[in-house]
Design a protein around this motif. Structure first.
Motif, PDB file in Angstrom:
ATOM      1  N   THR A   1       8.451   8.205 -11.172  1.00  0.00           N
ATOM      2  CA  THR A   1       8.431   8.502  -9.803  1.00  0.00           C
ATOM      3  C   THR A   1       7.286   9.428  -9.322  1.00  0.00           C
ATOM      4  O   THR A   1       7.628  10.527  -9.015  1.00  0.00           O
ATOM      5  N   PRO A   2       5.987   8.960  -9.590  1.00  0.00           N
ATOM      6  CA  PRO A   2       4.900   9.907  -9.386  1.00  0.00           C
ATOM      7  C   PRO A   2       4.502   9.854  -7.959  1.00  0.00           C
ATOM      8  O   PRO A   2       4.762   8.996  -7.119  1.00  0.00           O
ATOM      9  N   HIS A   3       3.975  11.100  -7.413  1.00  0.00           N
ATOM     10  CA  HIS A   3       3.090  10.738  -6.158  1.00  0.00           C
ATOM     11  C   HIS A   3       1.774  10.416  -6.363  1.00  0.00           C
ATOM     12  O   HIS A   3       1.545  10.142  -7.687  1.00  0.00           O
ATOM     13  N   MET A   4       0.674  10.426  -5.594  1.00  0.00           N
ATOM     14  CA  MET A   4      -0.561   9.827  -5.780  1.00  0.00           C
ATOM     15  C   MET A   4      -1.239  10.566  -6.798  1.00  0.00           C
ATOM     16  O   MET A   4      -2.021   9.994  -7.339  1.00  0.00           O
ATOM     17  N   GLY A   5      -1.302  11.767  -6.715  1.00  0.00           N
ATOM     18  CA  GLY A   5      -1.914  12.786  -7.617  1.00  0.00           C
ATOM     19  C   GLY A   5      -1.645  12.650  -9.051  1.00  0.00           C
ATOM     20  O   GLY A   5      -2.336  12.363  -9.987  1.00  0.00           O
ATOM     21  N   GLU A   6      -0.146  12.411  -9.487  1.00  0.00           N
ATOM     22  CA  GLU A   6       0.412  12.167 -10.658  1.00  0.00           C
ATOM     23  C   GLU A   6      -0.049  10.794 -11.042  1.00  0.00           C
ATOM     24  O   GLU A   6      -0.246  10.460 -12.423  1.00  0.00           O
ATOM     25  N   PHE A   7       0.048   9.710 -10.062  1.00  0.00           N
ATOM     26  CA  PHE A   7      -0.221   8.325 -10.340  1.00  0.00           C
ATOM     27  C   PHE A   7      -1.859   8.262 -11.024  1.00  0.00           C
ATOM     28  O   PHE A   7      -1.911   7.736 -11.892  1.00  0.00           O
ATOM     29  N   MET A   8      -2.656   9.081 -10.105  1.00  0.00           N
ATOM     30  CA  MET A   8      -3.844   8.942 -10.489  1.00  0.00           C
ATOM     31  C   MET A   8      -4.240   9.534 -11.851  1.00  0.00           C
ATOM     32  O   MET A   8      -5.065   8.889 -12.768  1.00  0.00           O
TER      33      MET A   8
ATOM     34  N   PRO B   1      -7.632   7.562  -5.124  1.00  0.00           N
ATOM     35  CA  PRO B   1      -6.390   7.001  -4.967  1.00  0.00           C
ATOM     36  C   PRO B   1      -6.647   5.713  -4.666  1.00  0.00           C
ATOM     37  O   PRO B   1      -7.600   4.945  -4.063  1.00  0.00           O
ATOM     38  N   ASN B   2      -5.397   4.940  -5.043  1.00  0.00           N
ATOM     39  CA  ASN B   2      -5.392   3.352  -4.859  1.00  0.00           C
ATOM     40  C   ASN B   2      -4.001   2.950  -4.659  1.00  0.00           C
ATOM     41  O   ASN B   2      -3.002   2.884  -5.546  1.00  0.00           O
ATOM     42  N   ASN B   3      -3.720   2.317  -3.286  1.00  0.00           N
ATOM     43  CA  ASN B   3      -2.505   1.991  -2.890  1.00  0.00           C
ATOM     44  C   ASN B   3      -2.379   0.465  -3.076  1.00  0.00           C
ATOM     45  O   ASN B   3      -1.398  -0.008  -2.432  1.00  0.00           O
ATOM     46  N   SER B   4      -3.135  -0.156  -3.501  1.00  0.00           N
ATOM     47  CA  SER B   4      -3.591  -1.669  -3.620  1.00  0.00           C
ATOM     48  C   SER B   4      -2.096  -2.211  -4.229  1.00  0.00           C
ATOM     49  O   SER B   4      -1.485  -1.459  -5.114  1.00  0.00           O
ATOM     50  N   LEU B   5      -1.926  -3.566  -3.789  1.00  0.00           N
ATOM     51  CA  LEU B   5      -0.950  -4.257  -4.590  1.00  0.00           C
ATOM     52  C   LEU B   5      -1.244  -4.389  -5.949  1.00  0.00           C
ATOM     53  O   LEU B   5      -0.281  -4.346  -6.949  1.00  0.00           O
TER      54      LEU B   5
END
Length: 519
Positions: A395-402, A410-414
């Protein structure tokens, strides 16, 4: 979720005559009006003397906006509605004319000309809105058939309304005007606080949050039809129907063990609050039992605050973090658990990495990794996890996902969501304005929650609720995750509508979980 072109083809095949189109428009207008009232409550109670501005184009979005105004006038007889027509009356589509006739005599109609510019339109807004301005502005200028560029005088009207400060809430019908499948340079779109997607959610709504605002889905019954039931896409938007099975009566012959046992590993001497919030949320999630493994120095204080949970003191390192050498505390009891949550408040460091790696490697149950457990070294072990073990949820937020996906930006793409979940064999919950859930095959979007969740601890509450859903073990992991995300988001919305977005505590979300499940 479809592209504008796909949605148009789908609706054309579905709405085969004018009667079907009108029925859909009426449902859209009624649904938009209802949502406008609910969403306005996040600012303040809806006034009896509601002041509404409607921007109406020649297409069906304009008709939807007019019918929404008609419903608002029915619900608030003292309301005042001003309509700005961006097209001549003889240019309106037949059903838009019909919608206009429905409200004639109850609204003030204002027309603009080809020569109208931003200055003239701003003066009109000031004259029509007066000193008080408008509570709500409804954008029904353009729809999914829009092709760039934006032409005058619609471009000038959008610019003038965007710059006009006397509007509390700005809402778009289906899509903000100027938005479509094509991305064009120098694009100007209506700046919406909310976009009310009617019938089908269009993909451009999720291309960027800034202009589209928060997305709401207005169900017109399209997916109850044979054509709708057969439609399969990689991207879907969740509705609260995902919670319907949880809203039913529980069987009579059950006890606490029937609803699972969640183990929570987390906390540190310097950050006990995150763990406490996760435990509180888990206890309210419907799970039967919760056991928390916490630093010994804070176990007594925390257990007094949530006596419903069982608390296991865990030896600490010199820095107040859980000591990896005490793993036997967890592993000797793991046979009693049905799911494990790791991470809230643990702190970043080698101790957290080692504990997370051991749990991922040695525990075959569903595991949720949150917060500080989301580290690169742990994800390397996740990638090598045995295929016969239950799935991992992150369950990351964008910073953790990066960080864990090693992204430079940041990348929200499919593609990013599907690719990451496939490579690491995980269910990814990417938290954000629109939370995305991916199992590597599809992406589910939750549009619930909103800015009220932009405060410390909301992620800890989410992990506790999802963990509780996972532990109950009665559905596939992605569905359990989706239920947790929706329950959390809908409760947050209820909180915002009751108390506003600003002067609230994160834990107040828990007070609205029963309302979501009971109403």
């Amino acid at each position: 979720m479809l592209t504008c072109r796909e949605a148009k083809n789908f609706e054309t095949a579905l709405l085969i005559d004018e009667s079907a189109e009108w029925t859909a428009m009426v449902r859209a207008g009624q649904g938009i009006a209802r949502l406008l009232v609910e969403d306005y409550a996040e600012i303040r109670p809806v006034p009896e003397h509601l002041r509404v501005l409607a921007l109406v184009g020649k297409g069906h979005n304009g008709g939807d906006a007019l019918l929404a105004c008609g419903q608002l006038l029915a619900d608030y007889p003292r309301a005042k509605v001003d309509v700005i027509l961006a097209a001549h009356a003889d240019q309106l589509r037949p059903l838009t004319v019909r919608a206009l006739e429905q409200v004639e005599g109850r609204v003030q109609i204002h027309s603009i000309s080809e020569q109208s510019d931003v200055v003239k339109l701003t003066q009109m807004l000031m004259r029509v809105g007066g000193y008080e301005g408008f509570h709500i502005c409804i954008d029904g200028l353009l729809g999914m058939s829009f092709k760039p560029p934006l032409r005058e005088p619609v471009a000038a009207l959008i610019a003038a309304v965007n710059a006009f400060e006397g509007i509390d809430l700005r809402a778009s019908v289906d899509l903000p005007s100027g938005t479509g499948d094509e991305v064009w340079e120098g694009a100007r779109t209506f700046d919406a606080d909310f976009s009310y997607a009617t019938g089908v959610v269009k993909q451009p709504l999720f291309a960027g949050i800034a202009d589209c605002g928060r997305v709401r889905y207005v169900d017109l019954g399209f997916f109850e039809t044979p054509q709708g039931k057969e439609l399969v896409t990689e991207q879907v938007v969740l509705t609260d129907a995902v919670l319907d099975p949880v809203r039913r009566l529980r069987p009579a012959a059950v006890d606490k063990r029937s609803f699972g046992h969640l183990f929570i590993v987390g906390g540190s001497a310097f950050m006990p609050g995150a763990l406490l919030m996760a435990v509180k949320a888990a206890v309210r999630s419907g799970v039967g039992l919760v056991t928390a493994f916490v630093p010994a120095s804070v176990a007594g204080a925390l257990s007094a605050q949530v006596p419903e949970a069982m608390w296991i003191p865990w030896p600490e390192t010199f820095h107040g973090m859980l000591n990896p050498r005490a793993m036997s505390l967890l592993l000797n009891r793991i046979r009693y658990a049905t799911a494990v949550l790791v991470g809230p408040g643990m702190g970043l460091g080698r101790s957290t990495e080692l504990i997370t790696q051991q749990i991922v490697k040695r525990v075959d149950l569903p595991i949720l990794l949150d917060a500080d457990s989301l580290c690169v070294r742990a994800m390397e072990v996740v990638q090598k996890r045995r295929v016969d073990y239950a799935p991992i949820v992150i369950t990351p937020h964008m910073g953790e996902f990066m960080r864990i996906a090693k992204l430079p930006e940041p990348n929200n793409s499919l593609e990013a969501m599907l690719g990451f979940s496939q490579v690491y064999h995980v269910v990814t919950v990417l938290k954000g304005a629109n939370t995305r859930i991916s199992d590597g095959k599809t992406v589910m979007y939750s549009t619930q929650g909103g800015p009220v969740l932009s405060r410390g601890g909301s992620g800890d509450m989410l992990s506790g609720i999802i963990g509780g859903m996972l532990a109950q073990g009665n559905v596939a992991v992605p569905l359990a995750v989706a239920r947790g995300v929706m329950l959390h988001g809908l409760a947050a919305q209820r909180l915002a509508r009751a108390k506003g977005q600003v002067a609230v505590n994160t834990t107040q979300i828990l007070d609205y979980l029963p309302e979501v499940l009971r109403g």
